[in-house]
Design a protein around this motif. Structure first.
Motif, PDB file in Angstrom:
ATOM      1  N   PRO A  93      81.348  55.328 -64.688  1.00 21.30           N
ATOM      2  CA  PRO A  93      79.979  55.854 -64.573  1.00 21.30           C
ATOM      3  C   PRO A  93      78.946  54.738 -64.577  1.00 21.30           C
ATOM      4  N   LEU A  94      77.916  54.924 -63.796  1.00 21.01           N
ATOM      5  CA  LEU A  94      76.765  54.026 -63.797  1.00 21.01           C
ATOM      6  C   LEU A  94      75.618  54.761 -64.485  1.00 21.01           C
ATOM      7  N   TYR A  95      74.957  54.092 -65.363  1.00 18.16           N
ATOM      8  CA  TYR A  95      73.840  54.713 -66.086  1.00 18.16           C
ATOM      9  C   TYR A  95      72.539  54.405 -65.357  1.00 18.16           C
ATOM     10  N   VAL A  96      71.739  55.421 -65.177  1.00 20.06           N
ATOM     11  CA  VAL A  96      70.533  55.264 -64.380  1.00 20.06           C
ATOM     12  C   VAL A  96      69.254  55.374 -65.203  1.00 20.06           C
ATOM     13  N   ARG A  97      69.368  55.627 -66.491  1.00 26.62           N
ATOM     14  CA  ARG A  97      68.167  55.685 -67.321  1.00 26.62           C
ATOM     15  C   ARG A  97      67.749  54.284 -67.725  1.00 26.62           C
ATOM     16  N   ASN A 100      69.533  52.603 -70.874  1.00 26.51           N
ATOM     17  CA  ASN A 100      70.925  52.175 -70.765  1.00 26.51           C
ATOM     18  C   ASN A 100      71.008  51.008 -69.795  1.00 26.51           C
ATOM     19  N   SER A 101      71.296  49.845 -70.313  1.00 25.44           N
ATOM     20  CA  SER A 101      71.409  48.670 -69.446  1.00 25.44           C
ATOM     21  C   SER A 101      72.879  48.436 -69.111  1.00 25.44           C
ATOM     22  N   PHE A 102      73.099  47.848 -67.968  1.00 23.85           N
ATOM     23  CA  PHE A 102      74.454  47.537 -67.519  1.00 23.85           C
ATOM     24  C   PHE A 102      74.938  46.300 -68.255  1.00 23.85           C
ATOM     25  N   LYS A 162      76.321  62.326 -59.404  1.00 29.95           N
ATOM     26  CA  LYS A 162      76.281  61.246 -60.393  1.00 29.95           C
ATOM     27  C   LYS A 162      76.663  59.930 -59.720  1.00 29.95           C
TER      28      LYS A 162
END
Length: 172
Positions: A93-97, A100-102, A162
């Protein structure tokens, strides 16, 4: 008075000084030829491995949209036809908020996406063996994809898309 021919060693003896550089030159030539051929062969093998991982990635990725788990399994079965390399692939999953940092990806400890409602894990592999860093030449490729997810609430059935990351790890 009998005169002796000094310096005459015979037909081979006279040609020996010119044969030594010739043999040395031929040795250098064949060494360089063999080294060049081995380098070419190694690069060609590496290129073929890159083509194979791109073929697997292209099959799994499709048009970068995965509508459901059964489509992922169909693509996985098709990708298993590539036998040149061993691979393990899955969705992360990639977080888009903004909060939430990568933080990066550790390929030794991947936790692939699992649908909490159905328990389906989006993992595809053509082998049971795991890659070992240091003993295999490991190729890793990342591709952004979109995964359609269903959810139900009191208003009925809905879906959302997503953003995910398709991770393909290949080795030989």
């Amino acid at each position: 008075m009998m005169r002796t021919k000094k310096g005459f060693l015979g037909p081979i003896g006279d040609d020996l000084p010119s044969l030594i550089p010739l043999v040395f030159a031929l040795t250098i030539f064949f060494y360089i030829f063999t080294f060049t051929w081995n380098t070419f062969d190694e690069k060609n093998r590496s290129f073929d491995n890159d083509i194979s991982i791109l073929r697997v990635s292209s099959i799994l990725k499709g048009n970068s949209y995965i509508p459901n788990y059964s489509t992922f399994v169909e693509r996985c079965n098709e990708a298993n036809s590539v036998k040149r390399i061993s691979f393990k692939a899955g969705l992360l999953p990639l977080y888009v908020r903004r909060d939430n940092s990568f933080e990066g990806i550790d390929i030794e400890e991947l936790d692939f996406f699992s649908n909490p409602e159905t328990g389906d894990t989006y993992v595809c592999s053509n082998t049971d063996e795991e890659p070992v860093l240091g003993t295999h030449e490991i190729l890793v490729r990342f591709f952004p994809v979109a995964l359609e997810r269903d959810y139900r609430d009191e208003d009925g059935r809905h879906f959302f898309v997503k953003p995910m990351l398709l991770v393909v790890i290949a080795w030989q």
